[in-house]
Scaffold this motif. Structure first.
Motif, PDB file in Angstrom:
ATOM      1  N   THR A  60      -9.563  -4.088  -1.354  1.00 18.90           N
ATOM      2  CA  THR A  60      -8.368  -4.304  -0.542  1.00 18.90           C
ATOM      3  C   THR A  60      -7.646  -5.582  -0.957  1.00 18.90           C
ATOM      4  O   THR A  60      -6.410  -5.618  -1.000  1.00 18.90           O
ATOM      5  N   TYR A  76      -5.523  -4.614  -3.644  1.00 14.56           N
ATOM      6  CA  TYR A  76      -4.294  -3.940  -3.197  1.00 14.56           C
ATOM      7  C   TYR A  76      -3.266  -4.936  -2.674  1.00 14.56           C
ATOM      8  O   TYR A  76      -2.091  -4.871  -3.029  1.00 14.56           O
ATOM      9  N   LEU A 131      -1.719  -6.905  -5.427  1.00 21.05           N
ATOM     10  CA  LEU A 131      -1.178  -6.082  -6.519  1.00 21.05           C
ATOM     11  C   LEU A 131      -1.922  -6.336  -7.831  1.00 21.05           C
ATOM     12  O   LEU A 131      -1.313  -6.550  -8.881  1.00 21.05           O
ATOM     13  N   ASP A 169      -8.485   7.599 -10.357  1.00 21.46           N
ATOM     14  CA  ASP A 169      -7.135   7.074 -10.124  1.00 21.46           C
ATOM     15  C   ASP A 169      -6.176   8.140  -9.595  1.00 21.46           C
ATOM     16  O   ASP A 169      -5.264   7.836  -8.843  1.00 21.46           O
ATOM     17  N   PRO A 202      -6.137  -1.300  -7.769  1.00 21.79           N
ATOM     18  CA  PRO A 202      -5.158  -1.304  -8.860  1.00 21.79           C
ATOM     19  C   PRO A 202      -5.741  -1.661 -10.222  1.00 21.79           C
ATOM     20  O   PRO A 202      -5.355  -1.064 -11.226  1.00 21.79           O
ATOM     21  N   THR A 248      -1.727  -8.640 -13.842  1.00 18.41           N
ATOM     22  CA  THR A 248      -3.028  -8.484 -13.192  1.00 18.41           C
ATOM     23  C   THR A 248      -3.979  -9.552 -13.702  1.00 18.41           C
ATOM     24  O   THR A 248      -3.766 -10.141 -14.769  1.00 18.41           O
ATOM     25  N   SER A 261       2.863   5.975   0.709  1.00 10.35           N
ATOM     26  CA  SER A 261       1.461   5.707   0.389  1.00 10.35           C
ATOM     27  C   SER A 261       0.668   5.309   1.632  1.00 10.35           C
ATOM     28  O   SER A 261       1.145   4.548   2.469  1.00 10.35           O
ATOM     29  N   ASP A 306      -0.984   1.575  -0.248  1.00  7.69           N
ATOM     30  CA  ASP A 306      -0.242   0.449  -0.826  1.00  7.69           C
ATOM     31  C   ASP A 306       0.074  -0.575   0.259  1.00  7.69           C
ATOM     32  O   ASP A 306       0.453  -0.227   1.375  1.00  7.69           O
ATOM     33  N   PHE A 307      -0.043  -1.840  -0.092  1.00  6.60           N
ATOM     34  CA  PHE A 307       0.196  -2.894   0.897  1.00  6.60           C
ATOM     35  C   PHE A 307       1.599  -2.791   1.468  1.00  6.60           C
ATOM     36  O   PHE A 307       1.834  -3.097   2.641  1.00  6.60           O
ATOM     37  N   ALA A 308       2.546  -2.356   0.657  1.00  4.77           N
ATOM     38  CA  ALA A 308       3.935  -2.255   1.118  1.00  4.77           C
ATOM     39  C   ALA A 308       4.045  -1.382   2.365  1.00  4.77           C
ATOM     40  O   ALA A 308       4.875  -1.648   3.242  1.00  4.77           O
ATOM     41  N   SER A 309       3.214  -0.352   2.478  1.00  5.37           N
ATOM     42  CA  SER A 309       3.260   0.506   3.667  1.00  5.37           C
ATOM     43  C   SER A 309       2.838  -0.264   4.909  1.00  5.37           C
ATOM     44  O   SER A 309       3.412  -0.112   5.989  1.00  5.37           O
TER      45      SER A 309
END
Lengths: 408, 464
Positions: free
Chosen positions: A116, A119, A122, A185, A225, A384, B27, B30-33
């Motif tokens: 997490t 995530y 990013l 993925d 990611p 990344t 999504s 995704d963190f954006a959500s």
């Protein structure tokens, strides 16, 4: 000149026990998000690869195996993974590598927490693996932990304790990594025709069975990611070198000088051969505690003053360190880093004696010198942490070839 | 002043309430959500954001359930990140008292409370199934009946840890070199049935001292646990009359723990559908129900009652003539059955399908999960306010059916109407979640007697 890597190790007010008393320190802010955001942003300003955040499931202590009664040093911590996550939205490029211990924690939670973090950042998450200290055990009440006998680290008792703790850590890394791969993925297919959100053939049980835990899987979190977050281990001897060789991407070591660095790199390579490591070789990083000031002797004076302060209330609080201590100018440090880099050290995790003072000397003093030498990046070249570290894309251990027609 | 409505935003869950087939569905991971929903809730001056949790992927007939949204973040970590993109919104997470240890979870929650400036909340759930336990060190070790005793002792120990540092323990006086006010800050000892632990807690007292405690579920034991130990009950939505009865029941339990009715807030989970006209709202609601119950989902939900493989049946055809299998082991795992009486349920469903000429899918749409509030913004605001003013609830935890935009319309169209009525804040007036909810400062409650009497039977009930 090949590029070297650079990280800072964030811990409280810095690595000197009296660091918090330096006028520029912010001891009242240690438990606020702003403090950690400012430090991470400063490190990012210096284009560093990552910051680590120390943690432990015990209160800080000058003793290895128990709490102390001191009131003159920083005591108290916030959870490092949560600090990293809190910092993530306020940074854009720098890797965030919190410490998470393996001795009493649930590998399942560690895996989902770090996935997490990846995530929310990013793709900038990493994991600094650490085994527990003996006095964590009563906090959990599940099992006693044997203590190391610090008088003789090579005794059979100590070797057995290390095998036990690091063996469990190796299992934890294995479980965490399998869980990261337990979703392929492209597992989410959203196929309206068949009504399926996910292709369950692309989700995998990990079926790990070990001495301390068994974990079924799959993860509740889709593959992060980066696929696999970079894993770092601090190691001082052969047993942890082998742990790193089995499961880590980066091993931090503590050479005393250039020759020692060369010797340790050779020992790490031998550990890799002994455990049959495949894939990319371990990156060998050196840890150094640093006190930096622009002018000659200024850092030495500052450290001497801190040393005195560390004693002014209670005795026995001098800075002791597993890693070599560098006291000097950014120029002197740059020369040493380039020299050790030539001896086979891939990167350096610098432990600032005082925060934010020594961090600023790293970002605004050391980094420009390394850049001038052509040894350090002048802009972030990847988005990344794997990219910054130059690690190849992580293949999924469960991925199998399948006909293209199945894809959504 | 009128009683104020409490509103929370539930991130869409991993069940068929959440529609993923809609083009507007984004999504789930995704963190954006998460940022979108949390910032929308904060724009609407909501009290808190809410995250559910499940620690093993659901299975049906021995296979991972693949028809619903699946995959979600680690609760604590995503809440810590959301603290960075919000300023006032409470951040509530569901965390399991069975598959965590108090020392670690208490420090994570205290850390979160520090990192969000006093906005943290914990929805305490327990589970006892070996199915979920297969992902954890201790496995499925807990007796079903002991779950609330575990939860109660866990929470009591967590409170001991949160209080182990006093206000003012961190002095940090640079000139005289005193960092700690006392040498034993954080010291604790706890000797109970579930836990025997001692040592020193790592984390200084957090802004709320205790994060806000939520308890989810409607069982007798759950309500008693809530009355003794929680700040908020997350209950199931029901009719207005049933809501009033439940409200009276739960609030009536507080006195025996020395608590006032306003010390515990009752927030049912609720869904909503808006339309420009009542007719349009009904139409949209039906469209969403068809999205929620795909042909495959209809068969799957039917299987949960029949406890049989019904994959050969046509979802647009009639109900099976064969009866449910009540002797075999349950075909679903990782989720409690919603239908405790399969034979009775099957009989009722057959009669209903016969009467209204319903196919399997139509029947499932008819009998499951109708939205809680359907209407124009005006109608929905009125209805929500009626529930609150007439003590059927203190507010609602709203569950949008779409990620991440499912709350937008509510915030844009319903919230202003509640504000016009003077029953919902137009600006945040407090800094912490306890302040938003009108709860007093954190305090320690006495240990309920049932928590220390192992021979006393405790009714079963709560699911995550």
């Amino acid at each position: 000149m090949t590029q070297l890597h650079l990280a800072v190790a964030l811990d409280g007010a810095g690595w000197h026990p009296a660091a918090w008393r330096e006028p520029t320190a912010r001891p009242a802010d240690l438990f606020t998000p702003a403090y950690w955001i400012d430090l991470a942003q400063e490190a990012e300003h210096g284009l560093l690869d990552f910051v680590t955040i120390e943690d432990s499931l015990t209160l800080q202590s000058v003793r290895y195996d128990g709490h102390d009664e001191r009131t003159d040093q920083v005591r108290g911590r916030l959870d490092a993974v949560l600090i990293a996550s809190r910092v993530a939205p306020h940074t854009r490029h720098i890797g965030l590598v919190p410490t998470a211990t393996t001795t009493h924690t649930e590998p399942f939670h560690v895996s989902t927490a770090l996935a997490t973090l990846d995530y929310v950042s990013l793709g900038r998450g990493g994991w600094r693996v650490q085994v527990g200290r003996p006095h964590e055990a009563p906090h959990f009440g599940r099992r006693p932990l044997p203590a190391l006998d610090l008088a003789d680290l090579s005794s059979p008792h100590n070797q057995a304790v290390l095998h036990e703790l690091f063996g469990e850590a190796a299992d934890a890394i294995e479980v965490v990594r399998r869980l990261w791969d337990s979703w392929e993925d492209d597992a989410v297919i959203r196929d309206v025709t068949t009504g399926r959100f996910v292709d369950r053939d692309r989700l995998h049980y990990i079926d790990f069975k070990g001495r301390h835990f068994s974990v079924k899987g799959p993860s509740i979190v889709p593959r992060p990611p980066q696929g696999q977050l970079p894993v770092a281990v601090l190691a001082h001897s052969r047993i942890p070198y082998e742990l790193a060789a089995r499961g880590a991407d980066v091993v931090s070591v503590t050479p005393t000088d250039r020759d020692d660095a060369r010797r340790i790199v050779a020992e790490v390579r031998e550990a890799e051969r002994a455990v049959g490591r495949t894939g990319a070789p371990l990156q060998v990083w050196a840890d150094l505690v640093v006190f930096l000031d622009g002018e000659q002797d200024r850092a030495a004076d500052r450290k001497a003053s801190l040393d005195r302060k560390a004693f002014d209330r209670e005795a026995g609080a001098t800075l002791t360190s597993d890693a070599a201590i560098v006291v000097g100018t950014p120029e002197e440090l740059a020369i040493q880093l380039l020299d050790w880099h030539a001896a086979g050290i891939d990167g350096f995790r610098l432990r600032p004696g005082v925060l934010p003072h020594d961090l600023r000397r790293i970002t605004s003093g050391l980094v420009p010198l390394l850049q001038q030498a052509g040894a350090f990046r002048t802009r972030y070249e990847a988005s990344t942490l794997r990219g910054l570290l130059g690690l190849p894309a992580a293949p999924n251990r469960y991925q199998t070839a399948r006909p293209q027609t199945v894809a959504a | 002043m009128s009683k104020q409505v409490i509103l929370a935003a539930h991130f869409p869950g991993v069940n068929n309430t959440t529609v993923w087939s809609d083009p507007a569905s984004g999504s789930q991971i995704d963190f954006a959500s998460f940022v979108h929903l949390a910032q929308t809730a904060e724009r609407g001056k909501f009290d808190f954001f809410f995250l559910a949790e499940g620690l093993r992927l659901r299975e049906q007939r021995g296979k991972i359930h693949d028809l619903d949204v699946v995959g979600r973040p680690n609760t604590l970590v995503v809440l810590a990140a959301l603290a960075g993109v919000t300023t006032h919104l409470g951040l509530a997470g569901t965390l399991n008292a069975t598959f965590n240890e108090p020392y670690e979870l208490a420090r994570q929650l205290a850390s979160l409370d520090h990192l969000c400036g006093g906005r943290a909340a914990w929805n305490v759930v327990t589970s006892s199934d070996a199915f979920t336990g297969a992902n954890f060190r201790r496995g499925g070790y807990l007796d079903h009946a002991d779950r609330y005793r575990r939860a109660e002792e866990f929470l009591r120990l967590a409170r001991t840890l949160w209080e182990s540092w006093a206000d003012g323990d961190v002095v940090a006086n640079q000139s005289d070199g005193v960092f700690l006010a006392r040498a034993d800050a954080g010291a604790f000892v706890h000797s109970g049935v579930q836990f025997q632990v001692e040592g020193r807690f790592t984390t200084p007292r957090s802004p709320q001292v205790h994060p806000v405690i939520l308890q989810a579920g409607d069982s007798d034991a759950g309500r008693e646990f809530a009355a003794a130990s929680a700040d908020v009950v997350f209950s199931r939505h029901s009719t207005f009359e049933d809501g009033q009865a439940a409200y009276r029941d739960v609030k009536g339990r507080l006195a025996r723990y020395g608590r006032r009715p306003e010390d515990l807030k009752i927030l049912p989970g609720a869904t909503f559908v808006l339309g420009d006209t009542p007719g349009e709202a009904v139409e949209r609601a039906h469209h969403i129900r068809r999205q929620q119950v795909s042909p495959q989902t209809a068969i799957l939900l039917l299987e949960q009652v029949w406890n049989r493989d019904l994959s050969g049946y046509d979802p647009d055809g009639p109900l099976p003539s064969v009866d449910p299998d009540v002797s075999g082991p349950s075909i679903i795992q990782g989720r409690a059955s919603m239908f405790p009486d399969p034979l009775g349920t099957a009989a009722r469903w057959r009669a209903l399908a016969e009467e209204k000429k319903l196919s399997i899918r139509d029947l499932i749409i008819e009998v499951t999960g109708r939205q809680s509030f359907i209407g124009t913004p005006e109608q929905v605001a009125s209805e929500i306010n009626r529930f609150v003013q007439e003590d059927a609830s203190d507010g609602f935890i709203l569950v949008p059916h779409l990620t991440p935009g499912g709350l937008d319309e509510f915030v844009d169209r319903v919230v202003p109407l509640l504000q016009e009525r003077g029953v919902f804040r137009t600006e945040y007036t407090g800094a912490t979640l306890r302040e938003h909810l009108g709860l007093g400062p954190a305090r320690v409650w006495p240990t309920p007697a049932w928590a220390t009497q192992p021979e006393q039977p405790v009714a079963s009930g709560v699911t995550a």
